[in-house]
Scaffold this motif. Structure first.
Motif, PDB file in Angstrom:
ATOM      1  N   ILE A 203       0.844  -1.211   0.000  1.00 60.39           N
ATOM      2  CA  ILE A 203       0.000   0.000   0.000  1.00 60.39           C
ATOM      3  C   ILE A 203       0.876   1.257   0.000  1.00 60.39           C
ATOM      4  CG2 ILE A 203      -1.887   1.220   1.166  1.00 60.39           C
ATOM      5  CD1 ILE A 203      -2.623  -1.402   2.538  1.00 60.39           C
ATOM      6  N   GLY A 204       0.592   2.187  -0.918  1.00 61.12           N
ATOM      7  CA  GLY A 204       1.381   3.423  -1.028  1.00 61.12           C
ATOM      8  C   GLY A 204       1.232   4.305   0.210  1.00 61.12           C
ATOM      9  N   THR A 205       2.261   5.119   0.470  1.00 60.40           N
ATOM     10  CA  THR A 205       2.293   5.936   1.694  1.00 60.40           C
ATOM     11  C   THR A 205       1.072   6.853   1.824  1.00 60.40           C
ATOM     12  OG1 THR A 205       4.696   5.885   1.556  1.00 60.40           O
ATOM     13  CG2 THR A 205       3.743   7.564   2.986  1.00 60.40           C
ATOM     14  N   MET A 206       0.687   7.529   0.715  1.00 59.04           N
ATOM     15  CA  MET A 206      -0.451   8.471   0.776  1.00 59.04           C
ATOM     16  C   MET A 206      -1.756   7.769   1.134  1.00 59.04           C
ATOM     17  SD  MET A 206       0.066  11.723   0.155  1.00 59.04           S
ATOM     18  CE  MET A 206      -1.169  12.589  -0.781  1.00 59.04           C
ATOM     19  N   SER A 207      -1.917   6.528   0.715  1.00 55.53           N
ATOM     20  CA  SER A 207      -3.150   5.796   1.037  1.00 55.53           C
ATOM     21  C   SER A 207      -3.066   5.164   2.415  1.00 55.53           C
ATOM     22  CB  SER A 207      -3.401   4.682   0.009  1.00 55.53           C
ATOM     23  OG  SER A 207      -3.448   5.214  -1.264  1.00 55.53           O
ATOM     24  N   LEU A 208      -1.852   4.787   2.806  1.00 53.16           N
ATOM     25  CA  LEU A 208      -1.703   4.039   4.063  1.00 53.16           C
ATOM     26  C   LEU A 208      -1.818   4.926   5.310  1.00 53.16           C
ATOM     27  CD1 LEU A 208      -0.906   1.224   5.301  1.00 53.16           C
ATOM     28  CD2 LEU A 208       1.452   2.095   5.354  1.00 53.16           C
ATOM     29  N   VAL A 209      -1.135   6.075   5.283  1.00 50.52           N
ATOM     30  CA  VAL A 209      -1.001   6.859   6.522  1.00 50.52           C
ATOM     31  C   VAL A 209      -2.361   7.245   7.125  1.00 50.52           C
ATOM     32  CG1 VAL A 209      -0.061   8.979   7.545  1.00 50.52           C
ATOM     33  CG2 VAL A 209       1.339   7.621   5.967  1.00 50.52           C
ATOM     34  N   PRO A 210      -3.295   7.854   6.332  1.00 52.08           N
ATOM     35  CA  PRO A 210      -4.566   8.230   6.966  1.00 52.08           C
ATOM     36  C   PRO A 210      -5.342   7.024   7.502  1.00 52.08           C
ATOM     37  CG  PRO A 210      -4.408   9.128   4.725  1.00 52.08           C
ATOM     38  CD  PRO A 210      -3.242   8.221   4.909  1.00 52.08           C
ATOM     39  N   GLN A 211      -5.223   5.884   6.818  1.00 50.26           N
ATOM     40  CA  GLN A 211      -5.937   4.688   7.309  1.00 50.26           C
ATOM     41  C   GLN A 211      -5.389   4.249   8.660  1.00 50.26           C
ATOM     42  OE1 GLN A 211      -6.815   1.367   4.532  1.00 50.26           O
ATOM     43  NE2 GLN A 211      -5.667   2.532   3.022  1.00 50.26           N
ATOM     44  N   ILE A 212      -4.054   4.282   8.775  1.00 46.51           N
ATOM     45  CA  ILE A 212      -3.445   3.853  10.042  1.00 46.51           C
ATOM     46  C   ILE A 212      -3.769   4.869  11.146  1.00 46.51           C
ATOM     47  CG2 ILE A 212      -1.251   3.348  11.234  1.00 46.51           C
ATOM     48  CD1 ILE A 212      -1.795   1.260   9.141  1.00 46.51           C
ATOM     49  N   VAL A 213      -3.718   6.167  10.803  1.00 48.08           N
ATOM     50  CA  VAL A 213      -4.042   7.208  11.797  1.00 48.08           C
ATOM     51  C   VAL A 213      -5.466   6.981  12.320  1.00 48.08           C
ATOM     52  CG1 VAL A 213      -4.525   9.689  12.062  1.00 48.08           C
ATOM     53  CG2 VAL A 213      -2.415   8.933  10.927  1.00 48.08           C
ATOM     54  N   ASP A 214      -6.405   6.726  11.419  1.00 47.19           N
ATOM     55  CA  ASP A 214      -7.797   6.525  11.845  1.00 47.19           C
ATOM     56  C   ASP A 214      -7.929   5.307  12.752  1.00 47.19           C
ATOM     57  OD1 ASP A 214      -8.640   8.676  10.453  1.00 47.19           O
ATOM     58  OD2 ASP A 214      -9.505   7.562   8.758  1.00 47.19           O
ATOM     59  N   ALA A 215      -7.215   4.249  12.417  1.00 47.62           N
ATOM     60  CA  ALA A 215      -7.374   3.000  13.178  1.00 47.62           C
ATOM     61  C   ALA A 215      -6.551   2.994  14.463  1.00 47.62           C
ATOM     62  CB  ALA A 215      -6.974   1.813  12.298  1.00 47.62           C
ATOM     63  N   ALA A 216      -5.552   3.861  14.555  1.00 48.19           N
ATOM     64  CA  ALA A 216      -4.608   3.769  15.684  1.00 48.19           C
ATOM     65  C   ALA A 216      -5.175   4.329  16.984  1.00 48.19           C
ATOM     66  CB  ALA A 216      -3.307   4.492  15.321  1.00 48.19           C
ATOM     67  N   GLY A 217      -6.230   5.168  16.902  1.00 46.84           N
ATOM     68  CA  GLY A 217      -6.782   5.761  18.129  1.00 46.84           C
ATOM     69  C   GLY A 217      -5.744   6.665  18.781  1.00 46.84           C
ATOM     70  N   ASP A 218      -5.413   6.365  20.045  1.00 50.30           N
ATOM     71  CA  ASP A 218      -4.482   7.227  20.804  1.00 50.30           C
ATOM     72  C   ASP A 218      -3.013   6.958  20.492  1.00 50.30           C
ATOM     73  OD1 ASP A 218      -6.591   8.305  22.040  1.00 50.30           O
ATOM     74  OD2 ASP A 218      -6.474   7.022  23.834  1.00 50.30           O
ATOM     75  N   ILE A 219      -2.726   5.923  19.717  1.00 48.48           N
ATOM     76  CA  ILE A 219      -1.312   5.583  19.480  1.00 48.48           C
ATOM     77  C   ILE A 219      -0.738   6.554  18.440  1.00 48.48           C
ATOM     78  CG2 ILE A 219       0.324   3.767  18.820  1.00 48.48           C
ATOM     79  CD1 ILE A 219      -1.826   1.698  19.423  1.00 48.48           C
ATOM     80  N   PRO A 220       0.343   7.287  18.773  1.00 46.82           N
ATOM     81  CA  PRO A 220       0.915   8.212  17.784  1.00 46.82           C
ATOM     82  C   PRO A 220       1.474   7.471  16.585  1.00 46.82           C
ATOM     83  CG  PRO A 220       1.922   8.506  19.964  1.00 46.82           C
ATOM     84  CD  PRO A 220       1.071   7.279  20.041  1.00 46.82           C
ATOM     85  N   VAL A 221       1.308   8.072  15.401  1.00 49.89           N
ATOM     86  CA  VAL A 221       1.734   7.442  14.143  1.00 49.89           C
ATOM     87  C   VAL A 221       2.777   8.329  13.458  1.00 49.89           C
ATOM     88  CG1 VAL A 221       0.948   6.703  11.843  1.00 49.89           C
ATOM     89  CG2 VAL A 221      -0.531   6.351  13.840  1.00 49.89           C
ATOM     90  N   LEU A 222       3.815   7.709  12.921  1.00 51.10           N
ATOM     91  CA  LEU A 222       4.788   8.397  12.074  1.00 51.10           C
ATOM     92  C   LEU A 222       4.582   7.902  10.648  1.00 51.10           C
ATOM     93  CD1 LEU A 222       7.986   7.835  14.274  1.00 51.10           C
ATOM     94  CD2 LEU A 222       6.410   9.787  14.336  1.00 51.10           C
ATOM     95  N   ALA A 223       4.804   8.788   9.667  1.00 49.29           N
ATOM     96  CA  ALA A 223       4.651   8.402   8.252  1.00 49.29           C
ATOM     97  C   ALA A 223       6.015   8.035   7.689  1.00 49.29           C
ATOM     98  CB  ALA A 223       4.062   9.565   7.462  1.00 49.29           C
ATOM     99  N   ALA A 224       6.052   6.986   6.858  1.00 51.27           N
ATOM    100  CA  ALA A 224       7.320   6.571   6.242  1.00 51.27           C
ATOM    101  C   ALA A 224       7.071   6.054   4.842  1.00 51.27           C
ATOM    102  CB  ALA A 224       7.983   5.477   7.073  1.00 51.27           C
TER     103      ALA A 224
END
Ligand SMILES: Cc1cc2nc3c(=O)[nH]c(=O)nc-3n(C[C@H](O)[C@H](O)[C@H](O)COP(=O)(O)O)c2cc1C
Length: 366
Positions: A203-224
């Motif tokens: 999955i490409g970065t632009m598609s992946l990051v918002p999905q992970i942010v939405d699912a992560a809840g309180d867990i901070p997310v970094l984009a790579a």
């Protein structure tokens, strides 16, 4: 560097205060000097120890500490599940198919690769639970501030790292990995997209990051993945990430001391010159395209073996290629952001550039 209070606060995210860093820039590197320089420049350096013997890990993490003082740094191990228990080279070698061995012999002869004079990680260690456990024990003896690994790392290891006072971080490439990260009690996530150098998912970065942010809840997310320009830092924050995690961009720093042959390949490469191949480890990884990856893609070439057998198969050849600098076959992992890696730099200059570009992008948004 002039900047308004607004720009400063936009680029100074919550994770900066949590970890005591100036910029939300995390850098992965197999170089101790790069790791320390990222931390000393106000980012968060993470040392990739996966190719190190356990004794070396203890020494190297102590050396990084001596270079950064009280500033925070992390360590990363690659700990895939489902591999064999024993670090038994002879047993693994006995299972290599004859056709694959013949292909490696053909490459050695075609490119006249001399024998290596010694052993390397790639020609002596079978990725196995026995070896991983010794590496984990070495990491836990250190005073590194963060323990990073890809998803799949056992809950037991995460708990031990947390008990040792480390922040735990997991690299993930798909929203379906979130439930494992939550169950293991991971403190931070890296959403690493297909654009990234090294092992990567689909999955490409632009598609992946918002999905992970939405699912992560309180867990901070970094984009790579493919990030090497300050505009992408701002875009990552806009997608809800609290920072970025970069790998490729450090390869061209003076501190990394990459061979000139590889540097030139990186300088010349555009995004499309990085390809996904299983020829390095048996798992999909993004590499600079060279004669190495072309040979494994060519008609009649065998399918690369699964991890850990591919690296047992190619270990001696790869060690010879790197030691004797056999130019056409030399390769390195690199992401699509390689297009912004055009000249030798320093870690400090890379971080200054990213921050300047990010401030420019914020101004343009207004
Ligand atoms: C040369 C190189 C080696 C890497 N080795 C590892 C590794 O051993 N463990 C790991 O978790 N990630 C590894 N990665 C992936 C990085 O952690 C990071 O996620 C990736 O580089 C981000 O994408 P980018 O390369 O486009 O910046 C590697 C990346 C590169 C470029």
């Amino acid at each position: 560097m002039e900047s308004s209070e607004n720009e400063k606060s936009t680029l100074h995210t919550q994770i900066c205060d949590q970890l005591g860093i100036q910029y939300p820039i995390f850098g992965f590197s197999h170089s101790m000097e790069v790791t320390a320089a990222i931390t000393n420049a106000g980012g968060f350096g993470v040392y990739g120890a996966t190719r190190d013997m356990p004794d070396a890990i203890v020494e190297r993490l102590a050396h990084i500490r001596s270079m950064v003082g009280d500033r925070p740094f992390g360590v990363d191990l690659l700990l895939p599940l489902g591999l064999s228990n024993k670090n038994d080279w002879a047993e693994a070698e006995a299972q290599l198919p004859e056709g694959h061995k013949a292909f490696v012999k053909y490459l050695k002869e075609k490119y006249q690769v001399p024998d290596p004079t010694g052993k390397s990680f790639f020609s002596s260690v079978v990725r196995s639970n026995e070896f991983f456990e010794a590496q984990v024990e070495a990491v836990l003896k250190s005073d590194a501030n963060m323990f990073a690994s890809a998803i799949g790392t056992s809950r037991d290891i995460i708990e031990r790292a947390k008990s040792a006072g480390m922040t735990t971080l997991s690299l993930i490439g798909s929203p379906k990995h979130i439930k494992y990260a939550k169950a293991a009690g991971i403190d931070m996530l890296v959403a690493q997209g297909y654009d990234a150098g090294g092992h990567t998912g689909p999955i490409g970065t632009m598609s992946l990051v918002p999905q992970i942010v939405d699912a992560a809840g309180d867990i901070p997310v970094l984009a790579a993945g493919g990030i090497a320009d300050g505009r992408q830092l701002v875009a990552s924050l806009a997608m809800g990430a609290q920072g970025v995690w970069l790998g490729t961009v450090w390869l061209i720093t003076e501190e990394h001391r990459l061979s000139n042959i590889l540097l030139n390949k990186i300088f010349k490469a555009g995004s499309a010159d990085t390809i996904i191949s299983r020829s390095h480890s048996g798992k999909t990884a993004r590499l600079i395209r060279t004669a190495w990856s072309d040979e494994w893609e060519a008609e009649g070439a065998p399918e690369p073996l699964k991890m850990p057998y591919q690296h047992v198969l190619i270990g001696d050849l790869l060690t010879g290629i790197m030691e004797h600098e056999v130019e056409p076959l030399m390769y390195e992992a690199a992401g699509q952001g390689v297009v912004w890696c055009n000249e030798i730099s320093t870690v400090q200059k890379v971080i200054d550039r990213l921050i300047n570009e990010a401030r420019g992008a914020l101004k343009n948004l207004r």
